[in-house]
Design a protein around this motif. Structure first.
Motif, PDB file in Angstrom:
ATOM      1  N   LEU A  15     -29.688  27.012 -93.390  1.00  0.00           N
ATOM      2  CA  LEU A  15     -30.313  26.268 -94.477  1.00  0.00           C
ATOM      3  C   LEU A  15     -29.686  24.893 -94.669  1.00  0.00           C
ATOM      4  N   TYR A  16     -28.374  24.766 -94.356  1.00  0.00           N
ATOM      5  CA  TYR A  16     -27.715  23.475 -94.585  1.00  0.00           C
ATOM      6  C   TYR A  16     -26.735  23.069 -93.490  1.00  0.00           C
ATOM      7  N   VAL A  17     -26.723  23.771 -92.356  1.00  0.00           N
ATOM      8  CA  VAL A  17     -25.741  23.455 -91.310  1.00  0.00           C
ATOM      9  C   VAL A  17     -25.909  22.036 -90.778  1.00  0.00           C
ATOM     10  N   ASN A  18     -27.125  21.536 -90.742  1.00  0.00           N
ATOM     11  CA  ASN A  18     -27.324  20.182 -90.212  1.00  0.00           C
ATOM     12  C   ASN A  18     -26.753  19.113 -91.128  1.00  0.00           C
ATOM     13  N   ALA A  19     -26.545  19.444 -92.393  1.00  0.00           N
ATOM     14  CA  ALA A  19     -25.870  18.520 -93.301  1.00  0.00           C
ATOM     15  C   ALA A  19     -24.379  18.427 -92.981  1.00  0.00           C
ATOM     16  N   GLN A  20     -23.858  19.439 -92.303  1.00  0.00           N
ATOM     17  CA  GLN A  20     -22.451  19.422 -91.886  1.00  0.00           C
ATOM     18  C   GLN A  20     -22.257  18.591 -90.628  1.00  0.00           C
ATOM     19  N   GLY A  21     -23.306  18.491 -89.835  1.00  0.00           N
ATOM     20  CA  GLY A  21     -23.253  17.671 -88.628  1.00  0.00           C
ATOM     21  C   GLY A  21     -22.281  18.197 -87.591  1.00  0.00           C
ATOM     22  N   PRO A  22     -21.766  17.314 -86.743  1.00  0.00           N
ATOM     23  CA  PRO A  22     -20.864  17.737 -85.658  1.00  0.00           C
ATOM     24  C   PRO A  22     -19.621  18.481 -86.136  1.00  0.00           C
ATOM     25  N   ALA A  23     -19.268  18.337 -87.412  1.00  0.00           N
ATOM     26  CA  ALA A  23     -18.093  19.044 -87.942  1.00  0.00           C
ATOM     27  C   ALA A  23     -18.241  20.549 -87.829  1.00  0.00           C
ATOM     28  N   ALA A  24     -19.493  21.045 -87.802  1.00  0.00           N
ATOM     29  CA  ALA A  24     -19.727  22.494 -87.728  1.00  0.00           C
ATOM     30  C   ALA A  24     -19.633  23.034 -86.308  1.00  0.00           C
ATOM     31  N   GLU A  25     -19.648  22.162 -85.326  1.00  0.00           N
ATOM     32  CA  GLU A  25     -19.602  22.637 -83.937  1.00  0.00           C
ATOM     33  C   GLU A  25     -18.297  23.386 -83.667  1.00  0.00           C
ATOM     34  N   GLY A  26     -18.435  24.544 -83.026  1.00  0.00           N
ATOM     35  CA  GLY A  26     -17.267  25.343 -82.676  1.00  0.00           C
ATOM     36  C   GLY A  26     -16.837  26.332 -83.733  1.00  0.00           C
ATOM     37  N   VAL A  27     -17.413  26.262 -84.935  1.00  0.00           N
ATOM     38  CA  VAL A  27     -17.070  27.214 -85.992  1.00  0.00           C
ATOM     39  C   VAL A  27     -17.731  28.555 -85.679  1.00  0.00           C
ATOM     40  N   ILE A  28     -16.975  29.632 -85.784  1.00  0.00           N
ATOM     41  CA  ILE A  28     -17.461  30.971 -85.443  1.00  0.00           C
ATOM     42  C   ILE A  28     -17.546  31.802 -86.717  1.00  0.00           C
ATOM     43  N   THR A  29     -18.716  32.346 -86.969  1.00  0.00           N
ATOM     44  CA  THR A  29     -18.952  33.098 -88.199  1.00  0.00           C
ATOM     45  C   THR A  29     -19.751  34.361 -87.903  1.00  0.00           C
ATOM     46  N   ALA A  30     -19.889  35.195 -88.927  1.00  0.00           N
ATOM     47  CA  ALA A  30     -20.629  36.454 -88.775  1.00  0.00           C
ATOM     48  C   ALA A  30     -21.599  36.627 -89.924  1.00  0.00           C
ATOM     49  N   LEU A  31     -22.798  37.091 -89.617  1.00  0.00           N
ATOM     50  CA  LEU A  31     -23.822  37.278 -90.640  1.00  0.00           C
ATOM     51  C   LEU A  31     -24.855  38.289 -90.141  1.00  0.00           C
ATOM     52  N   HIS A  32     -25.709  38.715 -91.034  1.00  0.00           N
ATOM     53  CA  HIS A  32     -26.738  39.695 -90.695  1.00  0.00           C
ATOM     54  C   HIS A  32     -27.956  39.053 -90.029  1.00  0.00           C
ATOM     55  N   TYR A  33     -27.999  37.724 -89.983  1.00  0.00           N
ATOM     56  CA  TYR A  33     -29.129  37.075 -89.316  1.00  0.00           C
ATOM     57  C   TYR A  33     -28.768  35.671 -88.872  1.00  0.00           C
ATOM     58  N   VAL A  34     -29.219  35.329 -87.670  1.00  0.00           N
ATOM     59  CA  VAL A  34     -29.254  33.939 -87.203  1.00  0.00           C
ATOM     60  C   VAL A  34     -30.584  33.762 -86.478  1.00  0.00           C
ATOM     61  N   PRO A  35     -31.170  32.577 -86.533  1.00  0.00           N
ATOM     62  CA  PRO A  35     -32.509  32.396 -85.963  1.00  0.00           C
ATOM     63  C   PRO A  35     -32.568  32.473 -84.442  1.00  0.00           C
ATOM     64  N   THR A  36     -31.419  32.539 -83.763  1.00  0.00           N
ATOM     65  CA  THR A  36     -31.425  32.603 -82.294  1.00  0.00           C
ATOM     66  C   THR A  36     -31.260  34.016 -81.764  1.00  0.00           C
ATOM     67  N   ILE A  37     -31.388  35.032 -82.612  1.00  0.00           N
ATOM     68  CA  ILE A  37     -31.384  36.417 -82.118  1.00  0.00           C
ATOM     69  C   ILE A  37     -32.520  36.560 -81.112  1.00  0.00           C
ATOM     70  N   ASP A  38     -32.199  37.083 -79.929  1.00  0.00           N
ATOM     71  CA  ASP A  38     -33.159  37.104 -78.824  1.00  0.00           C
ATOM     72  C   ASP A  38     -33.906  38.434 -78.763  1.00  0.00           C
ATOM     73  N   THR A  39     -34.908  38.586 -79.637  1.00  0.00           N
ATOM     74  CA  THR A  39     -35.758  39.771 -79.635  1.00  0.00           C
ATOM     75  C   THR A  39     -37.200  39.342 -79.876  1.00  0.00           C
ATOM     76  N   PRO A  40     -38.173  40.132 -79.437  1.00  0.00           N
ATOM     77  CA  PRO A  40     -39.575  39.791 -79.696  1.00  0.00           C
ATOM     78  C   PRO A  40     -39.890  39.679 -81.194  1.00  0.00           C
ATOM     79  N   ALA A  41     -39.336  40.567 -82.009  1.00  0.00           N
ATOM     80  CA  ALA A  41     -39.618  40.532 -83.444  1.00  0.00           C
ATOM     81  C   ALA A  41     -39.111  39.235 -84.070  1.00  0.00           C
TER      82      ALA A  41
END
Length: 390
Positions: free
Chosen positions: A254-280
């Motif tokens: 929702l707001y990662v692009n406001a963080q810009g390059p500063a967010a690159e390389g940060v590793i986190t965990a969550l119940h959803y990310v839009p790059t989950i590779d499934t048909p659904a």
């Protein structure tokens, strides 16, 4: 378009079905103004998309009555009373703030109106304050952090320093992480809770983390605080020697692009990310992006799955408050997050957790999924689940 305009005006909207269908009145209780308005809009967009995609699978029709909590517990309680007593809704969905959830909990429980929680993560809602009428389709604060403790230790990280804002969610998230990390053999070498929504300069805390001897820093921050923290962490020059990990709300789509390059390389965990590779998930992300002009966040999928759960419940023939509450507790389906089910001991969602790294994409930041951690039910945490009563 007509439905969207009516929804924007706060008027009831309906999704047309056969004339003989059972009509389900749904109170959509979300913040459409105030600090969490963006979350409310995102959840509503996901909710509406699921109705459009799946409502044809049930004989029920859905009339949506939209109310704004304004992120104020007294206002939300008043709106909940209106929905229950005046509008005579069969079910309520939504709730972003844990404070709002606490305010309406007894009202929906005592009235016997099923509530589908589409965000608020306080552990007590499906713990000591659980109710057979409250089903959570989002997450619990502990659920999204607990698996990260053992996973990080497995990656060879032995010592961590933790940071989070000083309020209930911050403490619950960090406590869940530290419990699993230390149980795996790790050591927490330092921990600070920063004044909630008052900390502008994280420099003193980052200096303490740098001097702590930690191998990594684990944090929970969200919204504006997450944007500020990630940017300051990067400008402080810590990422190379002291990698940053955290709850996935730190780098939410929702707001990662406001963080810009500063967010690159940060590793986190969550119940959803839009790059989950499934048909659904591909179906969901493509449809959501086409309808809204943006990639969906975890808040969008929570709204989507809340509506999907309601539709699945109506497939059993449930239509009144008691039967809907019972059916919601038995829902199970394959969605963008993976296989979702409800733990009958707590009414909390059971779902996989994804570890991901934020990376640069072609035109914006994106996510690389590093691991899918197994779905586990939360501990009961004082919940004594009673049967649904009419």
């Amino acid at each position: 378009m007509k439905r969207a305009i009516l929804a924007a005006l706060g008027l009831a909207t309906s999704f047309a079905m056969p004339a003989a269908a059972e009509d389900i009145k749904v109170g959509l209780l979300l913040p459409f103004s105030g600090v969490y308005a963006a979350l409310g809009n995102e959840i509503e967009a996901g909710f509406n998309l699921a109705l459009e995609q799946f409502a044809g699978e049930t004989d029920a029709t859905f009339e949506i009555i939209r109310e704004d909590t304004e992120v104020k517990p007294p206002v939300a309680l008043g709106k909940a009373k209106k929905l229950i007593l005046q509008d005579d809704v069969d079910v309520i969905a939504g709730i972003v703030s844990s404070g709002v959830l606490g305010a309406v909990r007894d009202m929906v429980h005592d009235a016997g109106v099923p509530l589908i929680v589409a965000n608020a993560g306080n552990d007590e809602a499906t713990g000591a304050d659980c109710s057979p009428f409250i089903t959570r389709m989002s997450f619990s604060n502990s659920q999204v952090n607990r698996p990260m403790g053992s996973w990080m230790h497995e990656q060879g990280i032995g010592k961590v320093y933790t940071l989070a804002p000083d309020y209930a969610a911050g403490r619950q998230m960090i406590d869940a992480f530290t419990a699993s990390f230390t149980a795996a053999g790790g050591e927490v070498v330092g921990q600070e809770f920063t004044p909630f929504q008052k900390t502008k300069d994280f420099g003193p805390y980052l200096a303490q983390a740098k001097a702590s001897g930690a191998d990594a820093v684990y944090v929970f921050y969200a919204g504006g605080e997450a944007i500020s923290f990630v940017k300051q962490y990067d400008s402080f020059g810590l990422k190379a020697d002291l990698p940053l990990y955290g709850s996935g709300f730190l780098t939410s789509q929702l707001y990662v692009n406001a963080q810009g390059p500063a967010a690159e390389g940060v590793i986190t965990a969550l119940h959803y990310v839009p790059t989950i590779d499934t048909p659904a998930n591909a179906t969901f992300t493509e449809a959501f992006t086409a309808a809204n002009g943006r990639v969906p966040s975890e808040f969008a999928v929570q709204g989507y799955d809340a509506a999907r759960a309601l539709i699945e419940a109506t497939k059993t023939g449930a239509s009144d408050r008691a039967s809907l509450a019972t059916a919601l507790r038995e829902v199970k389906f394959e969605g963008p997050r993976g296989t979702l089910s409800i733990d009958p001991a707590t009414n909390n969602v059971v779902q996989p957790i994804y570890v991901y790294e934020t990376v640069a994409g072609e035109n914006s930041l994106t996510q690389t999924v590093l691991a899918q951690l197994p779905a586990e039910a939360d501990p009961v945490n004082g919940c004594e689940m009673a049967p649904v009563s009419n």
